[in-house]
Design a protein around this motif. Structure first.
Motif, PDB file in Angstrom:
ATOM      1  N   THR A 113     -28.288  32.772   0.784  1.00  0.00           N
ATOM      2  CA  THR A 113     -29.142  33.629   1.633  1.00  0.00           C
ATOM      3  C   THR A 113     -28.941  33.307   3.100  1.00  0.00           C
ATOM      4  OG1 THR A 113     -30.776  33.761  -0.136  1.00  0.00           O
ATOM      5  CG2 THR A 113     -31.508  34.305   2.100  1.00  0.00           C
ATOM      6  N   ALA A 114     -28.928  32.021   3.415  1.00  0.00           N
ATOM      7  CA  ALA A 114     -28.746  31.627   4.809  1.00  0.00           C
ATOM      8  C   ALA A 114     -27.364  32.012   5.314  1.00  0.00           C
ATOM      9  CB  ALA A 114     -28.963  30.127   4.945  1.00  0.00           C
ATOM     10  N   GLY A 115     -26.346  31.845   4.494  1.00  0.00           N
ATOM     11  CA  GLY A 115     -24.990  32.146   4.929  1.00  0.00           C
ATOM     12  C   GLY A 115     -24.778  33.619   5.179  1.00  0.00           C
ATOM     13  N   VAL A 116     -25.249  34.452   4.250  1.00  0.00           N
ATOM     14  CA  VAL A 116     -25.056  35.899   4.422  1.00  0.00           C
ATOM     15  C   VAL A 116     -25.829  36.409   5.636  1.00  0.00           C
ATOM     16  CG1 VAL A 116     -25.485  38.154   3.379  1.00  0.00           C
ATOM     17  CG2 VAL A 116     -24.563  36.284   1.992  1.00  0.00           C
ATOM     18  N   ALA A 117     -27.117  36.004   5.726  1.00  0.00           N
ATOM     19  CA  ALA A 117     -27.922  36.470   6.851  1.00  0.00           C
ATOM     20  C   ALA A 117     -27.366  35.949   8.176  1.00  0.00           C
ATOM     21  CB  ALA A 117     -29.359  36.006   6.679  1.00  0.00           C
ATOM     22  N   ALA A 118     -26.950  34.686   8.199  1.00  0.00           N
ATOM     23  CA  ALA A 118     -26.439  34.131   9.442  1.00  0.00           C
ATOM     24  C   ALA A 118     -25.130  34.791   9.843  1.00  0.00           C
ATOM     25  CB  ALA A 118     -26.251  32.623   9.287  1.00  0.00           C
ATOM     26  N   ILE A 139     -28.802  35.911  18.670  1.00  0.00           N
ATOM     27  CA  ILE A 139     -29.844  36.117  17.666  1.00  0.00           C
ATOM     28  C   ILE A 139     -31.182  35.943  18.360  1.00  0.00           C
ATOM     29  CG2 ILE A 139     -30.790  35.303  15.478  1.00  0.00           C
ATOM     30  CD1 ILE A 139     -28.056  34.235  14.784  1.00  0.00           C
ATOM     31  N   ALA A 140     -32.002  36.936  18.174  1.00  0.00           N
ATOM     32  CA  ALA A 140     -33.313  36.889  18.822  1.00  0.00           C
ATOM     33  C   ALA A 140     -34.156  35.782  18.190  1.00  0.00           C
ATOM     34  CB  ALA A 140     -34.025  38.240  18.673  1.00  0.00           C
ATOM     35  N   PRO A 141     -35.030  35.170  18.962  1.00  0.00           N
ATOM     36  CA  PRO A 141     -35.900  34.101  18.424  1.00  0.00           C
ATOM     37  C   PRO A 141     -36.736  34.573  17.238  1.00  0.00           C
ATOM     38  CG  PRO A 141     -35.916  34.054  20.801  1.00  0.00           C
ATOM     39  CD  PRO A 141     -35.153  35.285  20.439  1.00  0.00           C
ATOM     40  N   ARG A 142     -37.168  35.854  17.285  1.00  0.00           N
ATOM     41  CA  ARG A 142     -37.977  36.342  16.169  1.00  0.00           C
ATOM     42  C   ARG A 142     -37.177  36.392  14.879  1.00  0.00           C
ATOM     43  NH1 ARG A 142     -38.643  41.047  13.764  1.00  0.00           N
ATOM     44  NH2 ARG A 142     -37.218  42.080  15.244  1.00  0.00           N
ATOM     45  N   LEU A 143     -35.874  36.772  14.968  1.00  0.00           N
ATOM     46  CA  LEU A 143     -35.012  36.822  13.801  1.00  0.00           C
ATOM     47  C   LEU A 143     -34.688  35.406  13.290  1.00  0.00           C
ATOM     48  CD1 LEU A 143     -32.564  39.683  14.815  1.00  0.00           C
ATOM     49  CD2 LEU A 143     -34.505  39.802  13.249  1.00  0.00           C
ATOM     50  N   GLN A 144     -34.541  34.473  14.236  1.00  0.00           N
ATOM     51  CA  GLN A 144     -34.316  33.087  13.842  1.00  0.00           C
ATOM     52  C   GLN A 144     -35.501  32.544  13.034  1.00  0.00           C
ATOM     53  OE1 GLN A 144     -33.256  30.570  17.110  1.00  0.00           O
ATOM     54  NE2 GLN A 144     -31.579  31.904  17.824  1.00  0.00           N
ATOM     55  N   GLU A 145     -36.706  32.828  13.502  1.00  0.00           N
ATOM     56  CA  GLU A 145     -37.884  32.346  12.796  1.00  0.00           C
ATOM     57  C   GLU A 145     -37.990  32.983  11.400  1.00  0.00           C
ATOM     58  OE1 GLU A 145     -41.184  33.160  15.249  1.00  0.00           O
ATOM     59  OE2 GLU A 145     -40.634  31.675  16.797  1.00  0.00           O
ATOM     60  N   GLU A 146     -37.660  34.283  11.322  1.00  0.00           N
ATOM     61  CA  GLU A 146     -37.718  34.955  10.021  1.00  0.00           C
ATOM     62  C   GLU A 146     -36.697  34.373   9.059  1.00  0.00           C
ATOM     63  OE1 GLU A 146     -39.120  37.546   7.148  1.00  0.00           O
ATOM     64  OE2 GLU A 146     -39.936  37.011   9.118  1.00  0.00           O
ATOM     65  N   LEU A 147     -35.486  34.067   9.575  1.00  0.00           N
ATOM     66  CA  LEU A 147     -34.441  33.498   8.721  1.00  0.00           C
ATOM     67  C   LEU A 147     -34.837  32.101   8.238  1.00  0.00           C
ATOM     68  CD1 LEU A 147     -31.615  33.666   7.521  1.00  0.00           C
ATOM     69  CD2 LEU A 147     -30.693  32.823   9.693  1.00  0.00           C
ATOM     70  N   LEU A 148     -35.435  31.313   9.155  1.00  0.00           N
ATOM     71  CA  LEU A 148     -35.871  29.967   8.737  1.00  0.00           C
ATOM     72  C   LEU A 148     -37.020  30.045   7.739  1.00  0.00           C
ATOM     73  CD1 LEU A 148     -35.758  28.093  12.180  1.00  0.00           C
ATOM     74  CD2 LEU A 148     -34.134  27.896  10.279  1.00  0.00           C
ATOM     75  N   ARG A 149     -37.933  31.004   7.940  1.00  0.00           N
ATOM     76  CA  ARG A 149     -39.055  31.144   7.013  1.00  0.00           C
ATOM     77  C   ARG A 149     -38.590  31.591   5.642  1.00  0.00           C
ATOM     78  NH1 ARG A 149     -42.081  34.819   4.810  1.00  0.00           N
ATOM     79  NH2 ARG A 149     -40.844  36.464   5.786  1.00  0.00           N
ATOM     80  N   THR A 150     -37.608  32.495   5.604  1.00  0.00           N
ATOM     81  CA  THR A 150     -37.117  33.006   4.318  1.00  0.00           C
ATOM     82  C   THR A 150     -36.401  31.923   3.513  1.00  0.00           C
ATOM     83  OG1 THR A 150     -36.851  35.205   5.298  1.00  0.00           O
ATOM     84  CG2 THR A 150     -35.666  34.750   3.236  1.00  0.00           C
ATOM     85  N   ILE A 208     -29.982  25.855  10.491  1.00  0.00           N
ATOM     86  CA  ILE A 208     -28.901  26.541   9.798  1.00  0.00           C
ATOM     87  C   ILE A 208     -27.717  26.630  10.758  1.00  0.00           C
ATOM     88  CG2 ILE A 208     -28.144  28.667   8.676  1.00  0.00           C
ATOM     89  CD1 ILE A 208     -31.057  29.286   8.050  1.00  0.00           C
ATOM     90  N   SER A 209     -26.543  26.236  10.265  1.00  0.00           N
ATOM     91  CA  SER A 209     -25.335  26.330  11.079  1.00  0.00           C
ATOM     92  C   SER A 209     -24.192  26.817  10.228  1.00  0.00           C
ATOM     93  CB  SER A 209     -24.990  24.972  11.711  1.00  0.00           C
ATOM     94  OG  SER A 209     -24.648  24.045  10.688  1.00  0.00           O
ATOM     95  N   LEU A 210     -23.180  27.435  10.894  1.00  0.00           N
ATOM     96  CA  LEU A 210     -22.005  27.962  10.206  1.00  0.00           C
ATOM     97  C   LEU A 210     -20.761  27.273  10.723  1.00  0.00           C
ATOM     98  CD1 LEU A 210     -22.790  31.806  10.264  1.00  0.00           C
ATOM     99  CD2 LEU A 210     -23.305  30.158   8.456  1.00  0.00           C
ATOM    100  N   ASP A 211     -19.821  27.000   9.777  1.00  0.00           N
ATOM    101  CA  ASP A 211     -18.522  26.468  10.156  1.00  0.00           C
ATOM    102  C   ASP A 211     -17.523  27.612  10.038  1.00  0.00           C
ATOM    103  OD1 ASP A 211     -16.217  25.116  10.629  1.00  0.00           O
ATOM    104  OD2 ASP A 211     -16.403  23.713   8.949  1.00  0.00           O
ATOM    105  N   LEU A 212     -17.078  28.125  11.227  1.00  0.00           N
ATOM    106  CA  LEU A 212     -16.182  29.272  11.254  1.00  0.00           C
ATOM    107  C   LEU A 212     -14.724  28.855  11.322  1.00  0.00           C
ATOM    108  CD1 LEU A 212     -18.212  31.495  13.734  1.00  0.00           C
ATOM    109  CD2 LEU A 212     -18.257  31.523  11.240  1.00  0.00           C
ATOM    110  N   GLY A 213     -14.452  27.615  11.056  1.00  0.00           N
ATOM    111  CA  GLY A 213     -13.076  27.130  11.074  1.00  0.00           C
ATOM    112  C   GLY A 213     -12.692  26.602  12.448  1.00  0.00           C
ATOM    113  N   SER A 214     -12.647  27.509  13.444  1.00  0.00           N
ATOM    114  CA  SER A 214     -12.264  27.110  14.800  1.00  0.00           C
ATOM    115  C   SER A 214     -13.446  26.565  15.589  1.00  0.00           C
ATOM    116  CB  SER A 214     -11.652  28.298  15.543  1.00  0.00           C
ATOM    117  OG  SER A 214     -12.596  29.379  15.600  1.00  0.00           O
TER     118      SER A 214
END
Length: 508
Positions: free
Chosen positions: A76-81, A90-101, A107-113
């Motif tokens: 869930t975190a990976g797809v949404a992120a 990313i707006a702060p409101r969306l960040q809070e919603e993603l963390l709440r969900t 949450i962090s992503l490794d994009l290779g580079s």
């Protein structure tokens, strides 16, 4: 059956011990139904095995639940992120919603580079566990699951897994340990509750089935033993066979055979006791009658007649033997036989006396051949060896006289020889032989008679008398007609030690 996509199994059975003690029919069960008996052991074993099955099911299930829980949050975190990161902001409101969900704190992503921090509610300082799901094995999953269940505190855990979309190589999420721990505990209670229901049904079916198949048939055997023991001479108390083809059915057959054999044995013992009682009652009167007959014969001895003079002594000797036989039959009924008083005898003369008593010397119906050498001597009790030969010859005479065909040869032959310190005697006849069904118990009391009206004591008495001499009697099954072989060993010489014992006993 599954719970939240996970397999479950039986747990502890809810069978009360009261039902075992009272029995299935509401009556008091036998002692074997107590907790210390077979039923109690069966109940305890059923509980133990069901609990072991529950452990083997629960342990991998809770580990699988933990992995699935983490994968769901990471996915869930990976797809949404990944979707939100396409806008680069990313707006702060969306960040809070993603963390709440997701329930995460970061949450962090490794994009290779490059690595991208998608959202964070607080700086993760106290990370207690780091879980890389791509390198997790089944055994490590189980260990880590119980570490989480046993954890006490407010720490965080870091979960890493491969990304599910596009350029996302890894998804990194930091979660509170308590969040996963609470869900795992809730899952444990759910699986335990449903497993208890399944366990009760499973354990009940197993217990009732095993009790019906094994315990109750064993209790039936026990009750049959008790019922039979109350009156073992009553053949109606022998256990009724159920026709089972398993080991319990074999036990029923063997028990029934044992009870039948015991009933027959007791019946034979009762007949022997009745015989002893009857002989005891008539012995006194019979001896008086024989004594009177002896007095009459003593008067006849003075009659000047050659025939009377020749036969009277033999008749008197026969009457004396009749008195002795009456006492011997009573002694046999008491299982007491007098020890042999051994003397050196001329066996040929003893055989002639047997023929005289049976009337074979003057009989034309049955021929008698005394082939015993006249100089053959045997070391035996005179009366007892006479009784043995008389019983065998009388049986032969009765068997031969029962044949009505005048063309049949009716002959009794006595022969003997000495081999070292043992005399071998054979008594044979040309009769029909002994039936095969009688041969197995030929020398047992009340078993060895094959003729109408016989009681089966003659051969039993002969066998007992020969055993008292240290000898034996056997049937030659290969001979035509009937042939008995007797072996009478000489009395062993008295050693100095035995002589002193005998001399001291006589002095006492």
């Amino acid at each position: 059956m599954k719970h939240d996509g996970l397999p479950s199994g039986p747990a502890e059975p809810a069978i009360s011990a009261q039902g075992v003690v009272n029995g299935e029919d509401g009556m008091r069960a036998p002692d074997g139904a107590r907790l210390g008996g077979l039923s109690g052991k069966l109940l305890l074993l059923t509980i133990v095995f069901v609990m072991l099955a529950e452990v083997f099911i629960y342990v991998p299930s809770v580990a699988n639940y933990r992995n699935t829980w983490l994968k769901d949050r990471l996915a869930t975190a990976g797809v949404a992120a990944a979707v939100l990161s396409e806008t680069n902001t990313i707006a702060p409101r969306l960040q809070e919603e993603l963390l709440r969900t997701t329930g995460a704190t970061a949450i962090s992503l490794d994009l290779g580079s490059r690595r991208s921090l998608i959202a964070m509610s607080e700086i993760p300082l106290n990370v207690e566990f780091v879980v890389d799901l791509s390198e997790m094995t089944a055994w490590s999953s189980i260990i880590e699951s119980f570490r989480i269940l046993a954890y006490r505190g407010d720490g965080l855990m870091r979960a890493v897994d491969a990304g599910q979309m596009g350029l996302v190589k890894h998804v990194d999420v930091v979660l509170p340990i308590a969040l996963l721990q609470n869900d795992m505990l809730a899952f444990s209670w759910r699986i335990l509750g449903l497993s208890l229901v399944i366990s009760v049904i499973t354990a009940t079916l197993v217990y009732v089935s095993l009790r019906a198949l094994f315990v109750r048939p064993l209790q039936r055997l026990t009750r049959s033993m008790d019922h039979y023991a109350e009156a073992p001479d009553d053949a109606s108390r022998i256990i009724a066979l159920t026709g089972r083809k398993d080991e319990l059915g074999d036990a029923e057959v063997r028990l029934a055979a044992m009870q039948e054999a015991l009933s027959r044995h007791l019946h034979q013992k009762q007949r022997l006791a009745d015989l002893g009682l009857a002989v005891s009652k008539i012995n006194h009167d019979l001896r008086n009658l024989l004594a009177s007959a002896q007095l009459f014969l003593e008067r006849l001895e003075h009659v000047p007649d050659p025939t009377v003079t020749r036969l009277a002594p033999k008749i008197l000797a026969t009457l004396d033997r009749a008195v002795t036989y009456t006492q011997a039959v009573m002694a046999y009924g008491k299982a007491q036989e007098e020890a042999p008083r051994r003397r050196l005898l001329c066996l040929h003369t003893v055989c002639e006396d047997v023929a005289d008593v049976l009337g074979l010397s003057e009989s034309s119906a049955v021929a008698f051949e005394n082939s015993v050498p006249k100089d053959l001597e045997v070391d035996a009790d005179p009366e007892q060896i006479f009784r043995v030969l008389l019983n065998l010859c009388r049986n032969a005479v009765q068997a031969l006289e029962a044949e009505k065909d005048p063309s049949l040869v009716r002959r009794i032959t006595l022969d003997a020889k000495r081999e070292g310190p043992c005399v071998h005697i054979s008594v044979s006849d040309t009769g029909p032989g002994i039936p095969a069904m009688v041969r197995t118990a030929l020398f047992k009391a009340f078993h060895g008679s094959s003729k109408q009206g016989g009681v089966g004591l003659g051969l039993a008495i002969a066998s007992e008398l020969l055993k008292a001499h240290g000898g034996q009697i056997c049937l030659d099954e290969t001979a035509k007609g009937t042939c008995f072989h007797l072996e009478i060993p000489d009395q062993p010489p008295v050693t100095d030690h035995r002589f002193r014992l005998v001399r001291n006993a006589k002095r006492t």
